[in-house]
Design a protein around this motif. Sequence first.
Motif, PDB file in Angstrom:
ATOM      1  N   GLY A 242       0.781  -1.228   0.000  1.00 23.75           N
ATOM      2  CA  GLY A 242       0.000   0.000   0.000  1.00 23.75           C
ATOM      3  C   GLY A 242       0.808   1.271   0.000  1.00 23.75           C
ATOM      4  O   GLY A 242       0.251   2.363   0.088  1.00 23.75           O
ATOM      5  N   LYS A 243       2.135   1.149  -0.128  1.00 19.54           N
ATOM      6  CA  LYS A 243       2.999   2.324  -0.024  1.00 19.54           C
ATOM      7  C   LYS A 243       3.691   2.678  -1.336  1.00 19.54           C
ATOM      8  O   LYS A 243       4.615   3.495  -1.353  1.00 19.54           O
ATOM      9  CB  LYS A 243       4.052   2.097   1.065  1.00 19.54           C
ATOM     10  CG  LYS A 243       3.457   1.874   2.452  1.00 19.54           C
ATOM     11  CD  LYS A 243       4.539   1.579   3.479  1.00 19.54           C
ATOM     12  CE  LYS A 243       3.927   1.312   4.854  1.00 19.54           C
ATOM     13  NZ  LYS A 243       4.969   0.981   5.871  1.00 19.54           N
ATOM     14  N   THR A 244       3.272   2.070  -2.429  1.00 17.33           N
ATOM     15  CA  THR A 244       3.898   2.351  -3.724  1.00 17.33           C
ATOM     16  C   THR A 244       2.833   2.689  -4.754  1.00 17.33           C
ATOM     17  O   THR A 244       1.712   2.203  -4.681  1.00 17.33           O
ATOM     18  CB  THR A 244       4.689   1.127  -4.241  1.00 17.33           C
ATOM     19  OG1 THR A 244       3.788   0.012  -4.376  1.00 17.33           O
ATOM     20  CG2 THR A 244       5.820   0.757  -3.305  1.00 17.33           C
ATOM     21  N   HIS A 245       3.207   3.546  -5.706  1.00 14.06           N
ATOM     22  CA  HIS A 245       2.374   3.662  -6.896  1.00 14.06           C
ATOM     23  C   HIS A 245       2.973   2.770  -7.973  1.00 14.06           C
ATOM     24  O   HIS A 245       4.039   2.167  -7.801  1.00 14.06           O
ATOM     25  CB  HIS A 245       2.205   5.114  -7.341  1.00 14.06           C
ATOM     26  CG  HIS A 245       3.483   5.844  -7.651  1.00 14.06           C
ATOM     27  ND1 HIS A 245       4.334   5.479  -8.670  1.00 14.06           N
ATOM     28  CD2 HIS A 245       4.049   6.939  -7.073  1.00 14.06           C
ATOM     29  CE1 HIS A 245       5.362   6.307  -8.726  1.00 14.06           C
ATOM     30  NE2 HIS A 245       5.221   7.197  -7.763  1.00 14.06           N
ATOM     31  N   LEU A 246       2.291   2.671  -9.111  1.00 17.60           N
ATOM     32  CA  LEU A 246       2.658   1.657 -10.096  1.00 17.60           C
ATOM     33  C   LEU A 246       4.070   1.825 -10.639  1.00 17.60           C
ATOM     34  O   LEU A 246       4.787   0.848 -10.840  1.00 17.60           O
ATOM     35  CB  LEU A 246       1.644   1.654 -11.242  1.00 17.60           C
ATOM     36  CG  LEU A 246       0.309   0.996 -10.923  1.00 17.60           C
ATOM     37  CD1 LEU A 246      -0.673   1.215 -12.063  1.00 17.60           C
ATOM     38  CD2 LEU A 246       0.478  -0.496 -10.651  1.00 17.60           C
ATOM     39  N   LYS A 247       4.497   3.045 -10.891  1.00 15.01           N
ATOM     40  CA  LYS A 247       5.842   3.258 -11.425  1.00 15.01           C
ATOM     41  C   LYS A 247       6.902   2.871 -10.399  1.00 15.01           C
ATOM     42  O   LYS A 247       7.954   2.310 -10.752  1.00 15.01           O
ATOM     43  CB  LYS A 247       6.023   4.716 -11.839  1.00 15.01           C
ATOM     44  CG  LYS A 247       5.430   5.068 -13.194  1.00 15.01           C
ATOM     45  CD  LYS A 247       6.246   4.475 -14.349  1.00 15.01           C
ATOM     46  CE  LYS A 247       5.900   5.100 -15.671  1.00 15.01           C
ATOM     47  NZ  LYS A 247       6.640   4.519 -16.803  1.00 15.01           N
ATOM     48  N   GLN A 248       6.644   3.145  -9.123  1.00 12.62           N
ATOM     49  CA  GLN A 248       7.582   2.715  -8.087  1.00 12.62           C
ATOM     50  C   GLN A 248       7.634   1.199  -7.993  1.00 12.62           C
ATOM     51  O   GLN A 248       8.712   0.604  -7.863  1.00 12.62           O
ATOM     52  CB  GLN A 248       7.171   3.322  -6.747  1.00 12.62           C
ATOM     53  CG  GLN A 248       7.359   4.822  -6.654  1.00 12.62           C
ATOM     54  CD  GLN A 248       6.759   5.409  -5.401  1.00 12.62           C
ATOM     55  OE1 GLN A 248       5.833   4.847  -4.806  1.00 12.62           O
ATOM     56  NE2 GLN A 248       7.252   6.571  -4.992  1.00 12.62           N
ATOM     57  N   LEU A 249       6.473   0.575  -8.083  1.00  6.94           N
ATOM     58  CA  LEU A 249       6.432  -0.888  -8.057  1.00  6.94           C
ATOM     59  C   LEU A 249       7.193  -1.469  -9.238  1.00  6.94           C
ATOM     60  O   LEU A 249       7.911  -2.474  -9.095  1.00  6.94           O
ATOM     61  CB  LEU A 249       4.979  -1.368  -8.068  1.00  6.94           C
ATOM     62  CG  LEU A 249       4.763  -2.880  -8.081  1.00  6.94           C
ATOM     63  CD1 LEU A 249       5.447  -3.541  -6.893  1.00  6.94           C
ATOM     64  CD2 LEU A 249       3.264  -3.206  -8.089  1.00  6.94           C
ATOM     65  N   LEU A 250       7.080  -0.840 -10.395  1.00  2.00           N
ATOM     66  CA  LEU A 250       7.815  -1.312 -11.563  1.00  2.00           C
ATOM     67  C   LEU A 250       9.316  -1.258 -11.318  1.00  2.00           C
ATOM     68  O   LEU A 250      10.048  -2.201 -11.640  1.00  2.00           O
ATOM     69  CB  LEU A 250       7.449  -0.471 -12.789  1.00  2.00           C
ATOM     70  CG  LEU A 250       7.895  -1.011 -14.150  1.00  2.00           C
ATOM     71  CD1 LEU A 250       7.136  -2.282 -14.509  1.00  2.00           C
ATOM     72  CD2 LEU A 250       7.697   0.042 -15.232  1.00  2.00           C
ATOM     73  N   ALA A 251       9.782  -0.163 -10.734  1.00  2.00           N
ATOM     74  CA  ALA A 251      11.207  -0.036 -10.405  1.00  2.00           C
ATOM     75  C   ALA A 251      11.633  -1.108  -9.407  1.00  2.00           C
ATOM     76  O   ALA A 251      12.721  -1.691  -9.518  1.00  2.00           O
ATOM     77  CB  ALA A 251      11.488   1.358  -9.844  1.00  2.00           C
ATOM     78  N   LEU A 252      10.775  -1.388  -8.433  1.00  2.00           N
ATOM     79  CA  LEU A 252      11.079  -2.403  -7.430  1.00  2.00           C
ATOM     80  C   LEU A 252      11.151  -3.790  -8.053  1.00  2.00           C
ATOM     81  O   LEU A 252      12.046  -4.589  -7.741  1.00  2.00           O
ATOM     82  CB  LEU A 252      10.005  -2.364  -6.344  1.00  2.00           C
ATOM     83  CG  LEU A 252      10.183  -3.303  -5.156  1.00  2.00           C
ATOM     84  CD1 LEU A 252      11.441  -2.958  -4.372  1.00  2.00           C
ATOM     85  CD2 LEU A 252       8.965  -3.226  -4.245  1.00  2.00           C
ATOM     86  N   LEU A 253      10.220  -4.086  -8.947  1.00  2.00           N
ATOM     87  CA  LEU A 253      10.222  -5.392  -9.600  1.00  2.00           C
ATOM     88  C   LEU A 253      11.441  -5.564 -10.499  1.00  2.00           C
ATOM     89  O   LEU A 253      11.936  -6.685 -10.679  1.00  2.00           O
ATOM     90  CB  LEU A 253       8.930  -5.565 -10.405  1.00  2.00           C
ATOM     91  CG  LEU A 253       7.652  -5.662  -9.566  1.00  2.00           C
ATOM     92  CD1 LEU A 253       6.415  -5.547 -10.441  1.00  2.00           C
ATOM     93  CD2 LEU A 253       7.611  -6.952  -8.758  1.00  2.00           C
TER      94      LEU A 253
END
Length: 353
Positions: A242-253
């Motif tokens: 719940g602490k990321t938006h989609l672009k941040q999640l993409l970077a994390l993945l």
Amino acid sequence: MTPINSICIIRLSAIGDVCHVVAVVQAIQAFYPEAHITWVIGKTEAALLQGLPGVKFVIFDKGEGLRAYHKLRMDLPETFDILLHMQVALRANFAAACIRAKRKIGFARHLSKELHGLVVNERAPAPDRPHVLEGFAAFAHTIGVPRFTPTWDIPIASAQKQWLTALCHSHKIDAQDKVFIVSPGASNPERNWLPERYAQVIDYAAKQGFRIILCGGPTPQERELSHAIQRSCECSPIDIVGKTHLKQLLALLKRADIVLSPDSGPVHMATTQGTPVIGLYAHSNPARTGPFASQGLVAEVYHAVLLAQTGRNAMTLKWGRRLKGNNLMAQITVESVLQQFDKAARALENTHD
């Protein structure tokens, strides 16, 4: 051959599907480098693909109701050479009716529904038992694009890279650390695995030297699933649910070494970043909807359940048949997931040798 100078694409949702379409769009761009490409897309999905090279996005916000169709007509006054209508949902069909194009290419007749056939004048051939991505690729082949190996180039901006750097710094994750990301929640809760089994896999990965990160959306269900997993864990995974938006999640993945997830958007987001994915499948056929580049890492009971429910196998039934049942995911064992984890970990070691 009539030149193709302008192409409009309709694919409004969902995250996994638009990830598949990106590979198709970029294959089209490689074959028709001079063609202008416009993509009619949902608001959430557009946020993920922001900055995609050479693509003009026109956002269709379904929350606006009838105004969304009027706005679409005003936003797209031109007549396109091609419309690739890659969605059969009723709202997408109404959207297609608002778009002018010389050729409107849709799905094959047996895949059409909700008035889809009324708004197209050509149909892409349906491949035999395709992965969803291959079904979308048929649209590109219809306009002359040859067979291609899917690749993805979804930009990650400096702001997301800085966010990832800060996250790693705050949790003391070094560049050489192995990262295992678990995205446990699916949009449909019946596709979620058991929290105590996620915990067993997480503890196993931690003992193998992986740093563990839990991620997911902000819904109460996903937060509770995360808490339930952590209550069963011996180790302490990093919780950013719940602490990321989609672009941040993409970077994390992209930073991850291995991802574990049920049938959900992050499976396909990780695939676009070249990250191996252990997909968990019971309700849908992973050969159709699983991680395109990680079919060998799927932990699934779909085929066994299908046989038990129908007495038949996937090759003799309608392709893509979905199964129902609240407890199907419980048939995926920890042992089967650990087997796939070990396979992915060995491949990771081989790439580092």
